[in-house]
Enzyme design. Structure first.
Site, short mmCIF file in Angstrom:
data_model
loop_
_atom_site.label_atom_id
_atom_site.label_comp_id
_atom_site.label_asym_id
_atom_site.label_seq_id
_atom_site.Cartn_x
_atom_site.Cartn_y
_atom_site.Cartn_z
N HIS A 109 0.91 -1.23 -0.10
CA HIS A 109 0.00 0.01 0.04
C HIS A 109 0.83 1.20 0.14
CE1 HIS A 109 0.81 -0.29 4.28
NE2 HIS A 109 0.50 0.94 4.32
N ASP A 134 -3.78 -2.14 -2.25
CA ASP A 134 -4.66 -1.42 -1.54
C ASP A 134 -5.47 -0.62 -2.41
OD1 ASP A 134 -6.49 0.04 0.28
OD2 ASP A 134 -4.87 -0.37 1.74
N LYS A 136 -6.91 2.13 -2.12
CA LYS A 136 -6.74 3.48 -1.82
C LYS A 136 -5.33 3.97 -2.51
CE LYS A 136 -6.43 2.93 2.83
NZ LYS A 136 -6.44 1.51 2.85
N TYR A 166 -6.18 -1.76 8.85
CA TYR A 166 -5.25 -2.39 9.88
C TYR A 166 -6.37 -3.23 11.11
CZ TYR A 166 -2.15 -3.16 13.49
OH TYR A 166 -1.44 -3.90 14.52
N ARG A 235 -11.21 -10.54 21.30
CA ARG A 235 -11.00 -10.18 19.45
C ARG A 235 -12.04 -11.32 18.73
NH1 ARG A 235 -5.06 -10.06 17.69
NH2 ARG A 235 -4.13 -8.41 18.66
N GLU A 301 -4.88 -12.90 12.11
CA GLU A 301 -4.15 -13.83 13.25
C GLU A 301 -4.86 -14.99 13.74
OE1 GLU A 301 -3.26 -10.42 15.75
OE2 GLU A 301 -1.62 -9.76 14.13
N LYS A 371 10.44 -4.80 10.45
CA LYS A 371 9.96 -4.16 9.09
C LYS A 371 11.32 -3.13 8.60
CE LYS A 371 6.67 -1.41 11.28
NZ LYS A 371 5.11 -1.14 11.04
#
Length: 414
Positions: A109, A134, A136, A166, A235, A301, A371
Site C-alpha cells: 500500500h 490496496d 486506496k 489495519y 477479539r 491472526e 520491518k
C-alpha cells in the site's frame, strides 16, 4: 548450518571472491579497478561493510543502478531494459529450485521502492507472484506497479482489490483474492508464502525451498500459533465493525465458532501447501469459519492457524505451537529478552530496523525480517539487500550473469 574451521573458512571465502571477481572480469573487461561513484547511489554504511563478503580481506563493493523510483516512472522504458537494469535474476539458479516452485502473495500500500526491491530479492522465473495493491493507493502508484508486473509472465496483480484496514477483515480477504487466482496458475507451485511491502528476505530462494522440504515441514503448513490466550478472547467473542481507517469493537457477544471449532491465535504470516489452499477456498467448514470471522478483530491472526489445527485439513499440524521461522521481528515488549533493543525506531511496537540491527538479523534463521522503511533508514536495507544477493549468487549452480549483480566488487580501498 555447517561450521568451518578458520583456515577452511578463509579458503572458501577466497574461492568465492575469486570466482565472482574472475567472472566479472571475464564478462566485462572494461570494468575499472575502482568504479566511479554515482551521485544517486548511497555508499554502504560503515556498520554494513564487515558483513559484505570479503570486506576484511580487501574486497570492496560499489552499488549499481539505484534510481528505482525514477526508473519505474519512465514511461518509455521497455521490459528487457527494466529487467536488466533492475538486476532481476532471469534463470533458475539450481535444479533443486526449478523442481520446487513457490508462490508468493505480496500485499502493498506504500513504499513503492521497497516493494520493487523486495520483489527483485525474492523473484525467480520458476515461481509465481500475486500482488495485491490496496484500493486506496494513488493512480500513479497503481500504473507503475502494473507496468512492472506486465514485464513478467509469472507476476500479476490480482483482479480484485480491497480497501485494506489495519486489523480488519479486508486484510484477510486480500490474501484470499490472490489465492483464488494462484490456484488457477499454470505454474504448479508447491507452497505459498505471504509477505508485506515492508518485509525483506533473510533466506535465499534455495534456503526457502530446502526449508519447505525439510523433514518437519515437507507435508505440513507453517502457521505459528497457540490456543487463543484469554487476554485476546475479546477479539473473537465480541463483534467488531470495520470502518474506513479503523476497526471498532461493539459490546455485543458473538455466537460461538461453527462446529465447536477451537480458536487459535498466531501470526498472519504462513507457508501453506497447495492442497490446504484449495481446502480453504472450497471446503464447507472453512467457508463457515470464514463467514464467522468477518466481524472479529484481526481475523488473519486466527484464521490460518485455526484451520491448520483441523484434522481434515491437508497438511494440518495438530500439535504445532510457535514453531516455524517465519519472521524476525523485534517487539518492543521483548526488549532485553529476545533481542537487545531497536537501533532504529518502534512503530506499533515493532522495530523499524536501522543498521545497528543488522548483526541481530543476520544471526536469525527466519525466512524474512520485518520491518523496513526505505526513507527512514535506507542504509539498513542497502546492506541487507547486498548481503542477500551475494548469498543467493554464491549458492547458484549455473553461470552468473553480470546483470544479476547488485554491487560490483573491486579490490582497491574506498
Amino acid at each position: 548450518m555447517c561450521h568451518l574451521g578458520p583456515t577452511k573458512s578463509f579458503f572458501v571465502v577466497c574461492l568465492v571472491i575469486s570466482v565472482l571477481v574472475g567472472s566479472l572480469i571475464y564478462w566485462s573487461a572494461d570494468v575499472p579497478a575502482e568504479p566511479k561513484s554515482r551521485a544517486e547511489c548511497r555508499p554502504f554504511a560503515p556498520q554494513c561493510k564487515p558483513f559484505l563478503l570479503g570486506y576484511n580481506s580487501g574486497l570492496r563493493w560499489h552499488r549499481q543502478n539505484c534510481e528505482v523510483e525514477h526508473y519505474i516512472a519512465n514511461n518509455t522504458l521497455n521490459c528487457s531494459t527494466l529487467i536488466s537494469d533492475f538486476n532481476f535474476i532471469t534463470a533458475p539458479l539450481s535444479k533443486e529450485e526449478e523442481e520446487y516452485p513457490l508462490a508468493f502473495i505480496l500485499t502493498i500500500h506504500k513504499e513503492r521502492e521497497l516493494f520493487i526491491r523486495l520483489l527483485r530479492a525474492i523473484y525467480m522465473p520458476q515461481n509465481v507472484y500475486c500482488i495485491h495493491m490496496d484500493a486506496k493507493v494513488p493512480l500513479e502508484y497503481k500504473v507503475s506497479v502494473h507496468k512492472l508486473a506486465n514485464c513478467f509472465e509469472n507476476v500479476f496483480v490480482t483482479g480484485r482489490s480491497e480497501t485494506v484496514t489495519y486489523a480488519g477483515y479486508s486484510r484477510l480477504q486480500a490474501d484470499l483474492n490472490c489465492m483464488e487466482e494462484l490456484v488457477q496458475s499454470r505454474i504448479r507451485w508447491r507452497k505459498v508464502l505471504n509477505v508485506c511491502g515492508q518485509d525483506f528476505p533473510i533466506m535465499s530462494n534455495l534456503e526457502l525451498v530446502r526449508y519447505m522440504q525439510s523433514e518437519k515441514w515437507k507435508d505440513k503448513n507453517m502457521t505459528p500459533g497457540v490456543k487463543q490466550p484469554t487476554k485476546f478472547s475479546s477479539r473473537t467473542s465480541l463483534q467488531h465493525i470495520e470502518m474506513p481507517g479503523n476497526v471498532r469493537r461493539i459490546e455485543r457477544v458473538k455466537l460461538p465458532p461453527p462446529r465447536r471449532i477451537q480458536v487459535y491465535f498466531g501470526t498472519a504470516y504462513y507457508a501453506l501447501t497447495r492442497e490446504f489452499v484449495k481446502f480453504v477456498l472450497t471446503s464447507q467448514v472453512a467457508q463457515e469459519f470464514l463467514v464467522w470471522s468477518r466481524d472479529t478483530y484481526s481475523p488473519d491472526e486466527h484464521f490460518w492457524v485455526t484451520l491448520n489445527h483441523i484434522r481434515e485439513a491437508p497438511g494440518s499440524y495438530l500439535t504445532g505451537g510457535w514453531e516455524g521461522s517465519v519472521r524476525a521481528i523485534k517487539w518492543s515488549d521483548q526488549e532485553g529478552a529476545s533481542h537487545d533493543g531497536c537501533k532504529g525506531r518502534y512503530v506499533r511496537d515493532i522495530c523499524v530496523y536501522g543498521t545497528g540491527d543488522l548483526p541481530w538479523i543476520f544471526k536469525r534463521d527466519s525466512m524474512f525480517a520485518n520491518k523496513f522503511e526505505s526513507g527512514t533508514y535506507p542504509e539498513a536495507l542497502d546492506c541487507l539487500e547486498a548481503w542477500h544477493r551475494i548469498k543467493v549468487l554464491m549458492q547458484a549452480t549455473v553461470p552468473i550473469e553480470p546483470t544479476w549483480l547488485l554491487a560490483i566488487p573491486y579490490s582497491r580501498g574506498v
